[in-house]
Write an enzyme that holds these catalytic residues in place. Structure first.
Site, PDB file in Angstrom:
ATOM      1  N   GLU A 454      -0.467  61.892  19.175  1.00  0.00           N
ATOM      2  CA  GLU A 454      -1.840  62.411  19.349  1.00  0.00           C
ATOM      3  C   GLU A 454      -2.045  62.956  20.764  1.00  0.00           C
ATOM      4  O   GLU A 454      -3.101  62.801  21.367  1.00  0.00           O
ATOM      5  CB  GLU A 454      -2.829  61.285  19.070  1.00  0.00           C
ATOM      6  CG  GLU A 454      -3.944  61.566  18.121  1.00  0.00           C
ATOM      7  CD  GLU A 454      -3.715  62.641  17.113  1.00  0.00           C
ATOM      8  OE1 GLU A 454      -3.062  62.371  16.094  1.00  0.00           O
ATOM      9  OE2 GLU A 454      -4.192  63.767  17.336  1.00  0.00           O
TER      10      GLU A 454
HETATM   11  C1  FAD Z   1       5.870  57.898  14.902  1.00  0.00           C
HETATM   12  C2  FAD Z   1       5.360  59.272  15.174  1.00  0.00           C
HETATM   13  C3  FAD Z   1       4.329  59.779  14.410  1.00  0.00           C
HETATM   14  C4  FAD Z   1       3.866  61.081  14.635  1.00  0.00           C
HETATM   15  N1  FAD Z   1       2.904  61.610  13.805  1.00  0.00           N
HETATM   16  C5  FAD Z   1       2.620  62.941  13.895  1.00  0.00           C
HETATM   17  C6  FAD Z   1       1.804  63.584  12.905  1.00  0.00           C
HETATM   18  O1  FAD Z   1       1.294  62.952  11.972  1.00  0.00           O
HETATM   19  N2  FAD Z   1       1.610  64.917  13.000  1.00  0.00           N
HETATM   20  C7  FAD Z   1       2.155  65.666  14.003  1.00  0.00           C
HETATM   21  O2  FAD Z   1       1.945  66.869  14.016  1.00  0.00           O
HETATM   22  N3  FAD Z   1       2.920  65.085  14.959  1.00  0.00           N
HETATM   23  C8  FAD Z   1       3.171  63.746  14.930  1.00  0.00           C
HETATM   24  N4  FAD Z   1       3.969  63.159  15.865  1.00  0.00           N
HETATM   25  C9  FAD Z   1       4.479  63.953  16.973  1.00  0.00           C
HETATM   26  C10 FAD Z   1       3.827  63.590  18.298  1.00  0.00           C
HETATM   27  O3  FAD Z   1       2.500  64.014  18.322  1.00  0.00           O
HETATM   28  C11 FAD Z   1       4.697  64.203  19.407  1.00  0.00           C
HETATM   29  O4  FAD Z   1       5.895  63.439  19.434  1.00  0.00           O
HETATM   30  C12 FAD Z   1       4.003  64.201  20.749  1.00  0.00           C
HETATM   31  O5  FAD Z   1       2.935  65.129  20.755  1.00  0.00           O
HETATM   32  C13 FAD Z   1       4.952  64.549  21.891  1.00  0.00           C
HETATM   33  O6  FAD Z   1       5.720  65.694  21.607  1.00  0.00           O
HETATM   34  P1  FAD Z   1       7.302  65.632  21.781  1.00  0.00           P
HETATM   35  O7  FAD Z   1       7.788  64.448  21.062  1.00  0.00           O
HETATM   36  O8  FAD Z   1       7.859  66.934  21.425  1.00  0.00           O
HETATM   37  O9  FAD Z   1       7.518  65.348  23.315  1.00  0.00           O
HETATM   38  P2  FAD Z   1       7.598  66.462  24.506  1.00  0.00           P
HETATM   39  O10 FAD Z   1       6.471  67.442  24.326  1.00  0.00           O
HETATM   40  O11 FAD Z   1       8.974  66.986  24.599  1.00  0.00           O
HETATM   41  O12 FAD Z   1       7.255  65.541  25.757  1.00  0.00           O
HETATM   42  C14 FAD Z   1       8.220  64.660  26.377  1.00  0.00           C
HETATM   43  C15 FAD Z   1       7.631  64.137  27.696  1.00  0.00           C
HETATM   44  O13 FAD Z   1       7.354  65.238  28.571  1.00  0.00           O
HETATM   45  C16 FAD Z   1       5.985  65.256  28.948  1.00  0.00           C
HETATM   46  N5  FAD Z   1       5.513  66.646  28.961  1.00  0.00           N
HETATM   47  C17 FAD Z   1       5.648  67.577  27.994  1.00  0.00           C
HETATM   48  N6  FAD Z   1       5.067  68.733  28.370  1.00  0.00           N
HETATM   49  C18 FAD Z   1       4.547  68.528  29.590  1.00  0.00           C
HETATM   50  C19 FAD Z   1       3.781  69.325  30.502  1.00  0.00           C
HETATM   51  N7  FAD Z   1       3.407  70.577  30.192  1.00  0.00           N
HETATM   52  N8  FAD Z   1       3.392  68.783  31.677  1.00  0.00           N
HETATM   53  C20 FAD Z   1       3.732  67.503  31.979  1.00  0.00           C
HETATM   54  N9  FAD Z   1       4.438  66.690  31.160  1.00  0.00           N
HETATM   55  C21 FAD Z   1       4.829  67.197  29.979  1.00  0.00           C
HETATM   56  C22 FAD Z   1       5.251  64.437  27.886  1.00  0.00           C
HETATM   57  O14 FAD Z   1       4.070  63.840  28.395  1.00  0.00           O
HETATM   58  C23 FAD Z   1       6.320  63.384  27.524  1.00  0.00           C
HETATM   59  O15 FAD Z   1       6.265  62.324  28.424  1.00  0.00           O
HETATM   60  C24 FAD Z   1       4.413  61.852  15.685  1.00  0.00           C
HETATM   61  C25 FAD Z   1       5.439  61.319  16.469  1.00  0.00           C
HETATM   62  C26 FAD Z   1       5.921  60.063  16.214  1.00  0.00           C
HETATM   63  C27 FAD Z   1       7.067  59.555  17.030  1.00  0.00           C
END
Ligand code: FAD
Length: 606
Positions: A454
């Site tokens: 989220e």
């Molecule tokens: C169990 C689970 C349930 C989920 N449920 C849903 C769902 O129902 N629907 C859905 O659409 N998604 C869902 N997600 C996805 C979830 O919302 C994403 O994993 C989350 O938004 C983070 O994206 P990412 O994993 O690609 O991490 P990344 O975007 O790669 O981020 C990795 C790290 O880098 C940091 N970061 C990234 N960009 C920046 C920036 N611009 N500036 C500073 N720091 C940054 C982040 O804060 C984080 O610490 C789910 C994920 C999990 C694991």
């Protein structure tokens, strides 16, 4: 089956190793938190003239019984058995214990509390629904995600769907007979939704064909409901790049016939589920859309605005998982600490032995657990009641501005505290906490996702600092500070029972004011400095809001001669000393600037 570490009643339904720690909904604390959030004032609004406080509390008590007796006992099976995927049929099976719990939830009509009566809902304030979500998530966080996502889908359709879409989907989403999902994330598009590639091509007057892969979709496939309604962000041909080119689509698992009954299977399938740290009962699905039939929801290229309706409500629900799991961990830790004997507490003579709860360091941990849980509950309910005001009150602009400003803080601070609380829960149990059999480790594993999904907590801090703080030249943040300041007496005696709270809140507010000025100044010329301090700033903001609301709670309880008034006063002072006492020290990391973060991280000089 061993119950060495289990302090509660054994569960007959527990056929797997380990037990479910018992749960009791903390209705008295919930009720007081609703009062602090201004429930009575909300009920004076015309929109809620059909309901009164006593009926709301009765309903929450009844839901608390369902949570304790039917939902919590399914929690351990969810963890140990989990959701299972069958690659031959692309189906997902959930533990049998989930079926009974979810059926009772649907039969009780609990899914529609805050939604319009026109669609079968209860038209209750959304802050009441938030309290219900807390109780559900305490009892079983993994299962509670299913209604959370469904309610998000309902919000999106209510705000952006056509009348036909509302009539088609809302009644059965409200009952929970059908469930909803939110499909944003793709392999290359996590925090950065502008990279979404899922394609939506027009096909007929109102029909679209959706193609692409979404990952990490919570409850994307399962066996608890007869249909699953996916809300999907996708890009139309020739749409602008980035988030401006995204549109929202509704894509049902089963297409509907003209009389509304279930028709053909749509071409959207779950092709895998994730093995993960916690919430094992909640299937996290990879969804493959293969020219699946969908309909546009809201305007073309208006997908982000529409999805934000869903995400903002969902951010409060996810924030609620912090105090929800914190409460469950606290109840378990307190029970264990009361019964286990170790050593002798200060002043206790041999041969007597003391229970853990008599040791000062254990008391520090337990009180930190309970007060941060109370404070984050208060914060979330406060934002929840602002959401209701933003819909129904006379000064909607102020209320909506407060929702926008505080939502990232409520989500991030509460979930960080929830994780710390679960970790303290393990510490209170010692080695028994670390081994799986006690069940405490599940709390830590489950709640660890809340700071990630989220919108990660890092992204929440960036949102707060770069988008919310400076809105209207900082007008809203200053208005809020003035409201907090107005609660702090200018003159008070050192004998005042809340003297510790008053002093600590003054210091925290003054640190928050000065760091806010620094942030606003940096945003105008060195925004990298502001971004570098964003997470610490969010923490300071959360602590100060929490301290203010704990103080308000104590004052309200004392003024109304509430049964728990002396506990409320003591808890406010404890939070002020042990948690808010850290606030002044946060000024340094907040205003440390960006340069030190550019030092080499590795020998490669990265
Ligand atoms: C169990 C689970 C349930 C989920 N449920 C849903 C769902 O129902 N629907 C859905 O659409 N998604 C869902 N997600 C996805 C979830 O919302 C994403 O994993 C989350 O938004 C983070 O994206 P990412 O994993 O690609 O991490 P990344 O975007 O790669 O981020 C990795 C790290 O880098 C940091 N970061 C990234 N960009 C920046 C920036 N611009 N500036 C500073 N720091 C940054 C982040 O804060 C984080 O610490 C789910 C994920 C999990 C694991």
């Amino acid at each position: 089956m061993s119950t060495r570490f289990h302090e509660g009643r054994p569960s007959d339904s527990n056929l797997v190793r380990g037990n479910t720690s018992p749960y009791r909904a903390p209705i008295e604390d919930v009720a007081l938190a609703l009062d602090v959030a201004g429930l009575n004032e909300l009920l004076d609004l015309d929109a809620f003239s059909h309901i009164d406080r006593a009926s709301i509390l009765l309903a929450l008590e009844e839901f608390g019984r369902l949570a304790a007796d039917a939902i919590a006992p399914s929690d351990r099976a969810g963890d140990l058995v989990g959701a299972r995927f069958d690659a031959l049929t692309y189906s997902v099976t959930t533990p049998s214990e989930y079926h009974d719990a979810y059926r009772l939830y649907v039969e009780g009509g609990w899914g529609g509390l805050p939604f319009p009566r026109d669609f079968g809902g209860g038209d209750l304030p959304s802050v009441v629904a938030l309290a219900q979500q807390e109780i559900f998530a305490s009892a079983n966080m993994a299962l509670s995600l299913n209604p959370v996502l469904t309610q998000g889908a309902i919000d999106a359709l209510l705000n952006w769907g056509s009348i036909e879409q509302q009539m088609t989907y809302l009644p059965r989403l409200l009952t929970g007979e059908w469930t909803g999902t939110m499909n944003l994330t793709e392999p290359d598009a996590g925090s950065d939704l502008g990279e979404i590639r899922t394609l939506a091509e027009p096909c007929g007057p109102s029909e679209w064909r959706i193609s692409g892969t979404k990952i990490f979709i919570t409850w994307g496939e399962h066996d608890l409901a007869s249909n699953i309604i996916h809300l999907v962000l996708a890009r139309t041909p020739d749409a602008p790049l980035g988030t401006k080119g995204l549109s929202l689509f509704v894509v049902p698992k089963f297409l509907l016939t003209s009389d509304g009954s279930l028709g053909e299977r749509n071409t959207v399938n779950c092709v895998a589920i994730e093995e993960k740290l916690g919430i094992h009962g909640s299937p996290t699905c990879e969804m493959f859309f293969e020219h699946a039939i969908g309909e546009l929801v809201g305007p073309l290229h208006g997908g982000m605005r529409a999805m934000f309706t869903m995400m903002n409500a969902a951010r409060l629900s996810i924030g609620m998982q912090g105090p929800a799991v914190g409460e469950r961990a606290f109840q378990h830790a307190l029970e264990y600490a009361t019964e286990r004997l170790q050593g002798r507490a200060y002043g206790v003579e041999a041969p007597m032995r003391s229970s853990l709860v008599e040791h000062l360091d254990v008391r520090r941990m337990l009180l930190t657990m309970s007060t941060t849980t109370q404070a984050s509950r208060l914060l979330l309910y406060w934002v929840g009641s602002q959401t209701d005001r933003a819909r129904h009150d006379v000064d909607r602009e102020t209320a909506q501005s407060m929702v926008d400003l505080i939502t990232p803080i409520a989500k991030a601070w509460s979930t960080d505290e929830g994780f710390q609380t679960a970790s303290l829960g393990i510490q209170v149990l010692g080695g028994a906490g670390y081994v799986e059999e006690s069940g405490m480790a599940q709390r830590l594993r489950d709640v660890r996702i809340a700071p990630i999904y989220e919108g990660t907590n890092g992204i929440q801090a960036i949102d707060l600092v770069s988008r919310k703080l400076g809105r209207d030249n900082g007008k809203w943040v200053l208005l809020l500070f003035d409201e907090i300041a107005a609660a702090i007496p200018e003159v008070f005696s050192s004998d005042d029972p809340l003297a510790v709270s008053i002093k600590s809140l003054s210091v925290a507010l003054s640190t928050l004011r000065s760091t806010t000025e620094w942030m606003l100044e940096r945003l105008s010329r060195r925004s990298d400095d502001a971004l570098a301090g964003a997470t610490s700033y969010l923490e300071l903001f959360g602590i100060t809001m929490g301290g203010w609301l704990m103080f308000k709670r104590a004052t309200l309880a004392a003024a109304t001669l509430h049964a728990s008034r002396s506990r409320a006063v003591a808890e406010s002072n404890f939070f002020a000393m042990e948690v808010m006492g850290r606030s002044a020290g946060l000024a340094q990391p907040i205003m440390g600037g960006a340069d030190h973060l550019r030092m080499p991280i590795s020998p490669l000089g990265l």
